[in-house]
Design an enzyme around this catalytic site. Structure first.
Site, PDB file in Angstrom:
ATOM      1  N   PRO A   1       1.229   7.678  -1.029  1.00 44.13           N
ATOM      2  CA  PRO A   1       1.989   8.427  -2.036  1.00 44.13           C
ATOM      3  C   PRO A   1       3.497   8.199  -1.979  1.00 44.13           C
ATOM      4  O   PRO A   1       4.237   8.852  -2.688  1.00 44.13           O
ATOM      5  CB  PRO A   1       1.647   9.881  -1.704  1.00 44.13           C
ATOM      6  CG  PRO A   1       1.447   9.857  -0.219  1.00 44.13           C
ATOM      7  CD  PRO A   1       0.835   8.529   0.103  1.00 44.13           C
TER       8      PRO A   1
ATOM      9  N   ASP B   1      -0.199   0.066  -5.422  1.00 42.91           N
ATOM     10  CA  ASP B   1      -1.294   0.810  -4.787  1.00 42.91           C
ATOM     11  C   ASP B   1      -2.519   0.768  -5.686  1.00 42.91           C
ATOM     12  O   ASP B   1      -2.407   0.746  -6.911  1.00 42.91           O
ATOM     13  CB  ASP B   1      -0.910   2.263  -4.483  1.00 42.91           C
ATOM     14  CG  ASP B   1      -1.746   2.840  -3.352  1.00 42.91           C
ATOM     15  OD1 ASP B   1      -1.255   2.894  -2.202  1.00 42.91           O
ATOM     16  OD2 ASP B   1      -2.912   3.221  -3.607  1.00 42.91           O
TER      17      ASP B   1
ATOM     18  N   CYS C   1       0.893  -1.168   0.000  1.00 44.89           N
ATOM     19  CA  CYS C   1       0.000   0.000   0.000  1.00 44.89           C
ATOM     20  C   CYS C   1       0.927   1.212   0.000  1.00 44.89           C
ATOM     21  O   CYS C   1       1.134   1.849   1.026  1.00 44.89           O
ATOM     22  CB  CYS C   1      -0.877  -0.020   1.231  1.00 44.89           C
ATOM     23  SG  CYS C   1      -2.155  -1.271   1.159  1.00 44.89           S
TER      24      CYS C   1
ATOM     25  N   CYS D   1      -0.737   3.757  11.268  1.00 37.42           N
ATOM     26  CA  CYS D   1      -0.502   4.974  12.068  1.00 37.42           C
ATOM     27  C   CYS D   1      -1.663   5.116  13.046  1.00 37.42           C
ATOM     28  O   CYS D   1      -2.177   6.199  13.261  1.00 37.42           O
ATOM     29  CB  CYS D   1      -0.298   6.209  11.204  1.00 37.42           C
ATOM     30  SG  CYS D   1      -1.710   6.661  10.237  1.00 37.42           S
TER      31      CYS D   1
HETATM   32  C1  LIG Z   1      -1.661   4.425   4.694  1.00 36.54           C
HETATM   33  S1  LIG Z   1      -1.722   4.780   3.059  1.00 36.54           S
HETATM   34  C2  LIG Z   1      -0.097   4.328   2.578  1.00 36.54           C
HETATM   35  C3  LIG Z   1       0.939   5.357   2.887  1.00 36.54           C
HETATM   36  C4  LIG Z   1       2.257   4.999   2.273  1.00 36.54           C
HETATM   37  N1  LIG Z   1       2.708   3.712   2.692  1.00 36.54           N
HETATM   38  C5  LIG Z   1       3.309   6.024   2.601  1.00 36.54           C
HETATM   39  O1  LIG Z   1       4.185   5.766   3.431  1.00 36.54           O
HETATM   40  O2  LIG Z   1       3.278   7.096   1.999  1.00 36.54           O
HETATM   41  C6  LIG Z   1      -2.670   3.438   2.512  1.00 36.54           C
HETATM   42  C7  LIG Z   1      -2.666   3.220   1.031  1.00 36.54           C
HETATM   43  O3  LIG Z   1      -3.314   1.982   0.801  1.00 36.54           O
HETATM   44  C8  LIG Z   1      -3.884   2.036  -0.472  1.00 36.54           C
HETATM   45  N2  LIG Z   1      -4.819   0.905  -0.579  1.00 36.54           N
HETATM   46  C9  LIG Z   1      -6.007   0.751   0.038  1.00 36.54           C
HETATM   47  N3  LIG Z   1      -6.545  -0.421  -0.311  1.00 36.54           N
HETATM   48  C10 LIG Z   1      -5.676  -1.042  -1.141  1.00 36.54           C
HETATM   49  C11 LIG Z   1      -5.667  -2.282  -1.824  1.00 36.54           C
HETATM   50  N4  LIG Z   1      -6.685  -3.133  -1.707  1.00 36.54           N
HETATM   51  N5  LIG Z   1      -4.607  -2.583  -2.606  1.00 36.54           N
HETATM   52  C12 LIG Z   1      -3.576  -1.717  -2.731  1.00 36.54           C
HETATM   53  N6  LIG Z   1      -3.546  -0.525  -2.117  1.00 36.54           N
HETATM   54  C13 LIG Z   1      -4.572  -0.193  -1.323  1.00 36.54           C
HETATM   55  C14 LIG Z   1      -4.497   3.411  -0.507  1.00 36.54           C
HETATM   56  O4  LIG Z   1      -4.706   3.817  -1.825  1.00 36.54           O
HETATM   57  C15 LIG Z   1      -3.430   4.237   0.213  1.00 36.54           C
HETATM   58  O5  LIG Z   1      -2.583   4.852  -0.703  1.00 36.54           O
END
Ligand SMILES: C[S@@+](CC[C@H](N)C(=O)[O-])C[C@H]1O[C@@H](n2cnc3c(N)ncnc32)[C@H](O)[C@@H]1O
Length: 525
Positions: free
Chosen positions: A343, A364, A340, A463
């Site tokens: 950004p 993502d 995931c 987080c």
């Molecule tokens: C917590 S944020 C990630 C932040 C990132 N790891 C960073 O350090 O910048 C969660 C991410 O999970 C993605 N996401 C949610 N469901 C998902 C899925 N089923 N498969 C892949 N990505 C997913 C969202 O689009 C989002 O960008």
């Protein structure tokens, strides 16, 4: 523009793991007014001329309109401003369209005040509304109050109570804003209510609830006194005890601090970054925990305006997020999946540690955010060790035989650890979200585990400070996957962050960082 976007998303996403659902800002009745097309009858017709009104303080006009945009349109409660698009300059356009007049342009000082007032007013909304409604003539006056009038009152209350600005100047200025932006009668109402507040302040008799009665009553009182939703107070009181819950709420209401990570991928050392900050006269201190990080309480605007982020010299990244990367402990030559990733805060940091050897596969589901990651990777000169994959990790892992050394699942979560940075998140998050999130986290963990090679490592992080999203997810995962076991993280982060079960936990109240959790799991060979 990419850096502006990436900065916005970095802050909001690194801090807001809420992207599991579209921004669902639930509007109550009072907020269903268009802000770009002000209602007829609400505004004085002469304002349609868009004259510059020199009598209205720009920071109040901009704050009122920004608060309307956030509450009605789900706009970001930006903790940052940047001159140019999406910033103060641009916001005067919103002021013109919403209020029917412009003010003089915002200066840097005004911009700082806007950030302060908007963030503070959102954080303290429940507390401020309690006082405003208590000082209204009757209950209906508050419940039927038009949106702009309410925002002006919230600003006035916040300025007097929390910013301790000279009260009568605040009264005069907000009365003027209400008269010009709405009508004479609205100004009179602001005058009456703010003057009542000043009197109560002078007599130390603010009508606030007392902490007494049964658990429910006390939770409601605490929720008002510390301006949080009641369900959060009840949850934290249960998990942490009342004293710790209060400390947490005080942290959430404090001014957020930020960290910068020197971009070693581009050859920028922390010493280089410190030299730049010294030149800019931005107060900072070295991170106790991470070699590339610098901590700062103020001055982020100056860093932005000096172009340090735009040039890719550093990133805004909380140390709590950096420590998750320490738990992953990426080594040159390894293959890593970031499930995931967007950004990209952690992807970019991991990539910078590979010294040009190995690969981070950044997956993502959100194409737009992934595009930002890709652009930032180029800017940071780590694109040679990053591949982006637009996919739902659940289908990706089902249909793919890829097996990697390390897999990071930085899961979508409630973001309850980052409420100090995300002023509006506490009001958007609902108790019902927690159940949905837990199911999603379980599914994502199952999917991520398929990508770990025998002997490899899976890191699960959030987080959130909520055990149901953290320890409990890991316990449930280990029951479903006996081929994985906990690899205690003592070797990777300072002892202070190691829990009794060998997990990483950054506690806002103890470490003065965002709340974060990570578990490191090894797969049997
Ligand atoms: C917590 S944020 C990630 C932040 C990132 N790891 C960073 O350090 O910048 C969660 C991410 O999970 C993605 N996401 C949610 N469901 C998902 C899925 N089923 N498969 C892949 N990505 C997913 C969202 O689009 C989002 O960008």
């Amino acid at each position: 523009m990419a850096h502006v976007l990436s900065l916005r998303v970095l802050l909001s996403a690194e801090t807001n793991k809420s992207s599991f659902s579209s921004k669902s800002l639930k509007l109550d009745k009072r907020t269903k007014t268009s802000i770009s097309a002000p209602r007829k009858g609400n505004l004085n017709p002469s304002h349609k001329t868009q004259k510059v009104n020199l009598e209205i303080s720009p920071h109040r006009a901009v704050s009122a309109v920004r608060l309307m945009r956030i509450e009605m349109g789900g706009a970001f409660a930006d903790l940052l401003n940047e001159k140019g698009k999406g910033s103060g300059a641009n916001e005067m356009g919103y002021v013109g369209r919403t209020l029917g007049f412009r003010t003089r342009d915002l200066e840097d000082r005004d911009l700082r005040l806007v950030t302060d007032i908007v963030g503070g007013t959102i954080r303290w909304k429940r507390y401020l509304d309690h006082l405003i409604s208590s000082l209204c003539h009757d209950a209906n006056t508050f419940t039927r109050m038009e949106p702009l009038l309410l925002q002006i009152l919230r600003i006035g209350f916040y300025e007097i109570i929390k910013l301790e600005m000279p009260p009568y100047a605040v009264v005069d200025e907000n009365v003027r804003l209400a008269k010009v932006a709405l009508r004479h009668g609205a100004g009179n109402m602001v005058n009456a209510i703010l003057r009542k507040l000043v009197l109560h302040m002078e007599n130390s008799s603010l009508p606030l609830p007392k902490l007494e009665g049964d658990d429910r009553t006390q939770a409601r009182a605490l929720a008002t006194l510390h301006s949080h939703p009641v369900w959060m107070v009840r949850r934290w009181t249960k998990h942490l005890g009342q004293e710790e819950a209060i400390r947490l709420m005080m942290w959430n209401n404090s001014d957020p601090s930020f960290s910068l990570r020197a971009n070693s991928g581009k050859g920028v050392s922390r010493a280089d970054l410190v030299t730049k900050l010294d030149v800019l006269k931005v107060p900072h201190e070295l991170s106790f925990y991470l070699n590339d990080f610098v901590r700062m309480k103020t001055g982020l605007q100056m860093v932005i305006q000096a172009g340090l982020l735009k040039e890719g010299l550093c990133s805004v990244q909380d140390e709590s997020a950096g420590l998750v990367v320490s738990v992953v402990d990426p080594q040159p030559g390894e293959s890593i999946v970031d499930c995931c990733a967007a950004p990209g805060g952690k992807t970019l940091y991991m990539a910078s540690l590979l010294s040009g050897q190995g690969m981070v596969h950044a997956v993502d589901i959100n194409e737009g955010r992934l595009r930002i990651l890709k652009e930032t990777a180029k800017l940071h000169q780590v694109d040679g060790v990053i591949t982006t994959i637009h996919a739902d990790i659940r289908t990706f892992s089902d249909n793919n035989t890829m097996k990697c050394d390390r897999v990071l699942l930085d899961a979508p979560c409630s973001g309850l650890g980052v409420l100090s940075k995300r002023a509006d998140l506490r009001w958007n998050r609902k108790l019902e979200d927690m159940e949905q999130l837990k199911n999603l986290q379980d599914e994502l963990l199952d999917a991520a585990s398929l990508l770990v090679k025998p002997g490899g490592v899976l890191v699960y992080s959030t987080c959130s400070i909520d055990p149901e999203e953290n320890e409990e997810r890991i316990a449930a995962f280990l029951l479903r996957h006996p081929d994985f076991c906990i690899d205690p993280i003592g070797r990777y982060v300072p002892p202070d962050f190691v829990t009794e079960h060998g997990f990483y936990f950054s506690n806002p109240v103890k470490h003065f960082l965002d709340g974060a959790f990570a578990a490191r799991l090894s797969r049997a060979i």
